[in-house]
Enzyme design. Structure first.
Site, PDB file in Angstrom:
ATOM      1  N   HIS A  70      -9.606  -1.785  -8.657  1.00 49.59           N
ATOM      2  CA  HIS A  70      -9.658  -0.787  -7.579  1.00 49.59           C
ATOM      3  C   HIS A  70      -8.862   0.480  -7.911  1.00 49.59           C
ATOM      4  CE1 HIS A  70      -9.788   0.935  -3.590  1.00 49.59           C
ATOM      5  NE2 HIS A  70      -8.489   0.794  -3.409  1.00 49.59           N
TER       6      HIS A  70
ATOM      7  N   ASP B 138       0.855  -1.199   0.000  1.00 48.39           N
ATOM      8  CA  ASP B 138       0.000   0.000   0.000  1.00 48.39           C
ATOM      9  C   ASP B 138       0.884   1.239   0.000  1.00 48.39           C
ATOM     10  OD1 ASP B 138      -2.328   1.424  -0.087  1.00 48.39           O
ATOM     11  OD2 ASP B 138      -3.095   0.746   1.843  1.00 48.39           O
TER      12      ASP B 138
HETATM   13 FE1  N7H Z   1      -7.430   1.734  -1.918  1.00 48.80          FE
HETATM   14  N1  N7H Z   1      -5.838  -2.662  -0.860  1.00 48.80           N
HETATM   15  O1  N7H Z   1      -4.819  -2.903  -0.285  1.00 48.80           O
HETATM   16  O2  N7H Z   1      -6.654  -3.517  -1.223  1.00 48.80           O
HETATM   17  N2  N7H Z   1      -5.780   0.699  -2.441  1.00 48.80           N
HETATM   18  N3  N7H Z   1      -7.910   0.344  -0.542  1.00 48.80           N
HETATM   19  N4  N7H Z   1      -9.001   2.873  -1.281  1.00 48.80           N
HETATM   20  N5  N7H Z   1      -6.891   3.221  -3.169  1.00 48.80           N
HETATM   21  C1  N7H Z   1      -4.835   1.095  -3.342  1.00 48.80           C
HETATM   22  O3  N7H Z   1      -1.620   2.676  -5.143  1.00 48.80           O
HETATM   23  C2  N7H Z   1      -7.264  -0.841  -0.300  1.00 48.80           C
HETATM   24  C3  N7H Z   1      -9.894   2.547  -0.326  1.00 48.80           C
HETATM   25  C4  N7H Z   1      -7.553   4.420  -3.359  1.00 48.80           C
HETATM   26  O4  N7H Z   1      -3.474   6.359  -7.736  1.00 48.80           O
HETATM   27  C5  N7H Z   1      -3.840   0.077  -3.498  1.00 48.80           C
HETATM   28  O5  N7H Z   1      -0.908   2.896  -3.086  1.00 48.80           O
HETATM   29  C6  N7H Z   1      -7.916  -1.534   0.795  1.00 48.80           C
HETATM   30  C7  N7H Z   1     -10.939   3.550  -0.240  1.00 48.80           C
HETATM   31  C8  N7H Z   1      -6.808   5.269  -4.268  1.00 48.80           C
HETATM   32  O6  N7H Z   1      -3.405   4.454  -8.753  1.00 48.80           O
HETATM   33  C9  N7H Z   1      -4.187  -0.937  -2.659  1.00 48.80           C
HETATM   34  C10 N7H Z   1      -8.946  -0.741   1.197  1.00 48.80           C
HETATM   35  C11 N7H Z   1     -10.631   4.489  -1.187  1.00 48.80           C
HETATM   36  C12 N7H Z   1      -5.686   4.542  -4.627  1.00 48.80           C
HETATM   37  C13 N7H Z   1      -5.426  -0.547  -1.978  1.00 48.80           C
HETATM   38  C14 N7H Z   1      -8.928   0.428   0.360  1.00 48.80           C
HETATM   39  C15 N7H Z   1      -9.410   4.056  -1.823  1.00 48.80           C
HETATM   40  C16 N7H Z   1      -5.772   3.270  -3.927  1.00 48.80           C
HETATM   41  C17 N7H Z   1      -2.642   0.105  -4.437  1.00 48.80           C
HETATM   42  C18 N7H Z   1      -9.969  -0.947   2.269  1.00 48.80           C
HETATM   43  C19 N7H Z   1     -11.366   5.748  -1.552  1.00 48.80           C
HETATM   44  C20 N7H Z   1      -4.562   4.994  -5.562  1.00 48.80           C
HETATM   45  C21 N7H Z   1      -1.450   0.718  -3.792  1.00 48.80           C
HETATM   46  C22 N7H Z   1      -9.852  -1.819   3.234  1.00 48.80           C
HETATM   47  C23 N7H Z   1     -12.663   5.874  -1.491  1.00 48.80           C
HETATM   48  C24 N7H Z   1      -4.905   4.690  -6.986  1.00 48.80           C
HETATM   49  C25 N7H Z   1      -1.313   2.212  -4.035  1.00 48.80           C
HETATM   50  C26 N7H Z   1      -3.844   5.212  -7.905  1.00 48.80           C
HETATM   51  C27 N7H Z   1      -4.807   2.286  -4.036  1.00 48.80           C
HETATM   52  C28 N7H Z   1      -6.173  -1.305  -1.058  1.00 48.80           C
HETATM   53  C29 N7H Z   1      -9.821   1.445   0.483  1.00 48.80           C
HETATM   54  C30 N7H Z   1      -8.757   4.776  -2.806  1.00 48.80           C
HETATM   55  C31 N7H Z   1      -3.377  -2.216  -2.538  1.00 48.80           C
HETATM   56  C32 N7H Z   1      -7.569  -2.867   1.436  1.00 48.80           C
HETATM   57  C33 N7H Z   1     -12.111   3.528   0.736  1.00 48.80           C
HETATM   58  C34 N7H Z   1      -7.189   6.659  -4.721  1.00 48.80           C
END
Ligand code: N7H
Length: 448
Positions: free
Chosen positions: A295, A153
């Site tokens: 995602h 992350d």
């Molecule tokens: Fe997410 N995950 O580990 O599954 N997220 N996220 N997220 N997320 C991202 O790019 C995760 C949640 C965003 O710029 C990565 O840093 C999990 C919410 C945004 O390319 C991973 C949960 C919201 C990005 C996860 C969760 C977002 C992003 C890739 C909840 C907004 C950047 C690593 C438990 C409403 C996208 C990274 C970009 C990336 C995970 C929640 C948003 C692995 C587990 C609620 C904007």
């Protein structure tokens, strides 16, 4: 600092006069300015203390000014239905809608966190009471930096134009006002002067059902020729996320993980889904590299929107809860024991909650058709293609009435196939919207 441990203590202000005077004198020197907390900050201190207030908290301190953010003013509980939450799953502390503020304390060890916490407790001497606490903890060993599903992350966050450090290759550069109030690019012009350089902090306690997620990947493994069954299960997970567990983007390495690429900050954001080098590739229809529903594509559509857009957040969450136990693994299901709950203590900063976190969750992640969503203030900022029936975000999306989700495009060999997901892998346990003030706002406004 590495900031591997973290505590969030939600507080109630019981004695405003006493608290304000402590805030202005002894607490103030402990607070880290917001600009040093943002993940890209060059020199984060070894221990970070952030304080932020809900609207109820500002009221308790006697602040009359309107920060002009309706979601903040009304609080996250009023936003729950819009976000797709079932409030029956909310933590009572958030569901009772009576949190005044939050201390976020981060450091390398839980001992330093606890030391800072007792210092604050001693100073406050009963003027505030703790109503809820979440202890975040980095995952052990090689999993450090990875969230509970196993994915790295913190790979992609926007960089603020003219602030912090120069952007990395492929990193989105946004006007500072997208994150900080009163800076250039803040879409809301009427802010009280003291709010300048503060930021809204959207906090969410997001439970992750890890054994269920893993079982889903195995049960629905893809059938890419040349890959083993377990590689095909990992491929499905990577296509749901848009990245492999190492952080490597599937847009650059679609069929197998590349840990060297995943760890390389100079390469792991150099993609925008379009593949200009491949004249036969039409990114408006072809999901062979990255599904529209992935995602990271749902929450940051990069070149899927023709022009630069304002719907950006800076994330700074940390995992909470223990590792999956053998018993949970054996039964493929999460324990109902509350002490085994695990997930992400999600933190998103932005200057406008409706344009930031709430938009990403409601209008992109939860939205079945990722198309022609007119972005509020610029009618020309449309998605370039009609991405019909893309389905919800397979990680965080919520379908109407919390029904089954049906993301399309996950199967690279049959891109119109939808894979039905009958359960949630991420369950919202609620949260609150806070305002994280600048140091001078604490000094000159909140404490006087
Ligand atoms: Fe997410 N995950 O580990 O599954 N997220 N996220 N997220 N997320 C991202 O790019 C995760 C949640 C965003 O710029 C990565 O840093 C999990 C919410 C945004 O390319 C991973 C949960 C919201 C990005 C996860 C969760 C977002 C992003 C890739 C909840 C907004 C950047 C690593 C438990 C409403 C996208 C990274 C970009 C990336 C995970 C929640 C948003 C692995 C587990 C609620 C904007």
């Amino acid at each position: 600092g590495l900031n591997l441990s973290n505590i969030q203590g939600d507080i109630l202000v019981d004695d405003p006069a006493a608290f304000k005077s402590q805030l202005g004198s002894e607490i103030l020197p402990l607070i880290t300015p917001i600009i040093q907390i943002l993940p890209d900050a060059p020199d984060p201190p070894a221990t970070i203390v952030n304080i932020a207030f809900s609207q109820k908290g500002l009221n308790a301190l006697g602040i009359q000014d309107n920060l002009n953010d309706a979601d903040f003013t009304n609080g996250q509980l009023s936003n729950a239905a819009f976000l797709g939450d079932q409030t029956s799953n909310w933590e009572p502390a958030f569901a009772s809608n009576n949190v005044h503020g939050v201390f976020l304390i981060e450091s390398d060890t839980i001992d330093s966190v606890n030391a800072k916490l007792s210092q604050i407790q001693t100073i406050s001497n009963g003027s505030i009471s703790e109503v809820y606490r979440i202890q975040g903890q980095a995952r052990p060993g090689d999993e450090q930096g990875h969230e509970h599903f196993g994915f790295l992350d913190g790979v992609s966050n926007p960089s603020l134009r003219g602030f912090v450090v120069p952007a990395l290759p492929g990193q989105t550069i946004v006007d500072p006002g997208i994150i900080l109030l009163g800076e250039e690019g803040d879409t809301v012009l009427e802010r009280p002067d003291w709010a300048k350089d503060g930021s809204f902090l959207a906090f969410r306690q997001l439970q992750q059902r890890v054994p269920e997620f893993n079982k889903f990947l195995v049960d629905n493994a893809l059938s890419e020729p040349g890959l083993s069954a377990s590689e095909n299960a990992q491929l499905l997970g990577a296509r749901m996320m848009g990245r492999w567990k190492s952080g490597a983007p599937i847009d650059l390495t679609p069929l197998k993980d590349d840990p060297v690429l995943g760890a390389d900050h100079n390469r792991n954001n150099v993609f925008n889904f379009t593949h200009p080098d491949d004249p036969n590739f039409d990114f408006k229809t072809n999901q062979s590299y990255c599904p529209f529903s992935a995602h990271i594509r749902k929450t940051n559509p990069r070149a899927d929107i023709a022009t630069s857009f304002k719907q950006h957040i800076i994330r700074g969450g940390i995992p909470y809860g223990p590792e999956v136990t053998d018993a949970e693994n054996a039964s493929n299901s999460s324990s109902t024991d509350p002490s085994l709950e695990r997930g992400l203590a999600f933190v998103a900063y932005q200057s406008n909650i409706e344009q930031g976190f709430a938009f990403l969750q409601h209008s992109w992640a939860n939205n079945n058709s990722f198309h022609i969503i007119l972005l509020s203030d610029a009618p020309n900022q449309q998605f370039i293609a009609n991405y019909n029936s893309v389905g919800e975000d397979p990680i965080i999306g919520v379908a109407p009435n919390d029904g089954p989700r049906s993301p399309a495009g996950l199967d690279p060999n049959n891109q119109t196939r939808t894979i039905t997901i009958n359960e949630d892998f991420v369950v919202s346990r609620g949260g609150e919207y806070f305002f994280s003030p600048s140091i001078s706002a604490i000094q000159n406004t909140l404490s006087v």
